[in-house]
Write a protein that holds these residues in place. Structure first.
Motif, mmCIF file in Angstrom:
data_model
loop_
_atom_site.group_PDB
_atom_site.id
_atom_site.type_symbol
_atom_site.label_atom_id
_atom_site.label_comp_id
_atom_site.label_asym_id
_atom_site.label_seq_id
_atom_site.Cartn_x
_atom_site.Cartn_y
_atom_site.Cartn_z
ATOM 1 N N GLY A 82 1.434 10.608 12.711
ATOM 2 C CA GLY A 82 1.165 9.199 12.973
ATOM 3 C C GLY A 82 0.029 8.717 12.085
ATOM 4 N N PHE A 83 0.207 7.582 11.446
ATOM 5 C CA PHE A 83 -0.854 7.024 10.605
ATOM 6 C C PHE A 83 -0.621 5.534 10.410
ATOM 7 C CE2 PHE A 83 2.531 8.526 7.928
ATOM 8 C CZ PHE A 83 2.657 7.602 6.922
ATOM 9 N N ARG A 84 -1.642 4.836 9.898
ATOM 10 C CA ARG A 84 -1.570 3.394 9.633
ATOM 11 C C ARG A 84 -1.710 3.157 8.128
ATOM 12 N NH1 ARG A 84 -2.103 0.499 14.396
ATOM 13 N NH2 ARG A 84 -2.959 1.700 16.127
ATOM 14 N N PRO A 85 -0.607 2.853 7.447
ATOM 15 C CA PRO A 85 -0.679 2.600 6.002
ATOM 16 C C PRO A 85 -1.470 1.325 5.711
ATOM 17 C CG PRO A 85 1.609 2.753 6.766
ATOM 18 C CD PRO A 85 0.741 2.788 7.953
ATOM 19 N N THR A 86 -2.199 1.328 4.600
ATOM 20 C CA THR A 86 -3.045 0.177 4.247
ATOM 21 C C THR A 86 -2.674 -0.457 2.915
ATOM 22 O OG1 THR A 86 -4.646 1.676 3.231
ATOM 23 C CG2 THR A 86 -5.008 1.079 5.541
ATOM 24 N N VAL A 87 -1.726 0.149 2.184
ATOM 25 C CA VAL A 87 -1.361 -0.360 0.866
ATOM 26 C C VAL A 87 0.147 -0.623 0.834
ATOM 27 C CG1 VAL A 87 -1.367 0.126 -1.611
ATOM 28 C CG2 VAL A 87 -3.238 0.947 -0.186
ATOM 29 N N ILE A 88 0.525 -1.798 0.323
ATOM 30 C CA ILE A 88 1.933 -2.202 0.236
ATOM 31 C C ILE A 88 2.640 -1.406 -0.868
ATOM 32 C CG2 ILE A 88 3.467 -4.135 -0.316
ATOM 33 C CD1 ILE A 88 1.300 -5.973 0.858
ATOM 34 N N GLY A 89 3.911 -1.077 -0.622
ATOM 35 C CA GLY A 89 4.724 -0.400 -1.629
ATOM 36 C C GLY A 89 5.449 0.803 -1.051
ATOM 37 N N THR A 90 6.238 1.444 -1.896
ATOM 38 C CA THR A 90 6.923 2.667 -1.502
ATOM 39 C C THR A 90 5.976 3.828 -1.763
ATOM 40 O OG1 THR A 90 9.077 1.714 -2.039
ATOM 41 C CG2 THR A 90 8.958 4.107 -1.871
#
Length: 169
Positions: free
Chosen positions: A118-126
């Motif tokens: 489980g994590f919270r991504p902070t940067v847009i993109g693949t």
């Protein structure tokens, strides 16, 4: 009668020798199993990397929590542990009681034969998740490792993407 008894003893002797031959492939060093059978069966045949299943969303909004569940599709294999940030080691070993792999210090959550991330991504993109070293155990109690990774897509906002799809129609 003696001939039958002698034949029985000889057949037991030969069958025990064959078993010892298979078990002798598994090597131990200071009480730890050497991970030398990652791609080989006890019979010396090449085995393929297990097929991995993954349950997660296809995309996630920036700042939202992404929960990924990873499992092996072969019911005969059991996920014993999983790690990220493993250092390359010439002769990797596993502690067969704690399931710790040499060179690996950052463990992941493994419960009921499933890896939970489980994590919270902070940067847009693949994005590509760092390589995961998966420790498996088979019914013969032989430990093996393989490396797995997955991609995930981070978007600006799910509701914004839905309205963009409606505008295209």
């Amino acid at each position: 009668m003696r001939i039958i008894f002698l034949a029985l003893i000889l057949s037991l002797s030969f069958s025990c020798q064959r078993k010892e031959g298979k078990d002798s492939i598994i090597r131990y060093q200071e009480g730890r199993q050497l991970l030398t059978l990652n791609n080989t069966s006890l019979e010396g045949e090449r085995i393929e990397t297990p097929v991995v299943g993954k349950i997660s969303l296809d995309s996630i909004s920036v700042g939202q929590e992404l929960l990924v569940k990873i499992f092996i599709q072969d019911p005969k294999l059991y996920i014993a542990n999983a790690f990220v940030n493993c250092e390359p080691i010439e002769n990797p070993t596993v502690d067969t009681t704690t399931y710790k792999v040499s060179g690996c210090s950052t463990g992941l959550v493994v419960q009921n034969d499933t890896i939970y991330i489980g994590f919270r991504p902070t940067v847009i993109g693949t994005k590509k998740f760092p390589e995961i070293t998966v420790l498996t155990r088979d019914p013969s109690r032989v430990f093996r490792t393989f490396v797995y990774s997955f991609e995930y897509k981070v978007v600006d906002g799910i509701s914004k993407n839905i309205s963009e799809i409606k505008d295209v129609e």
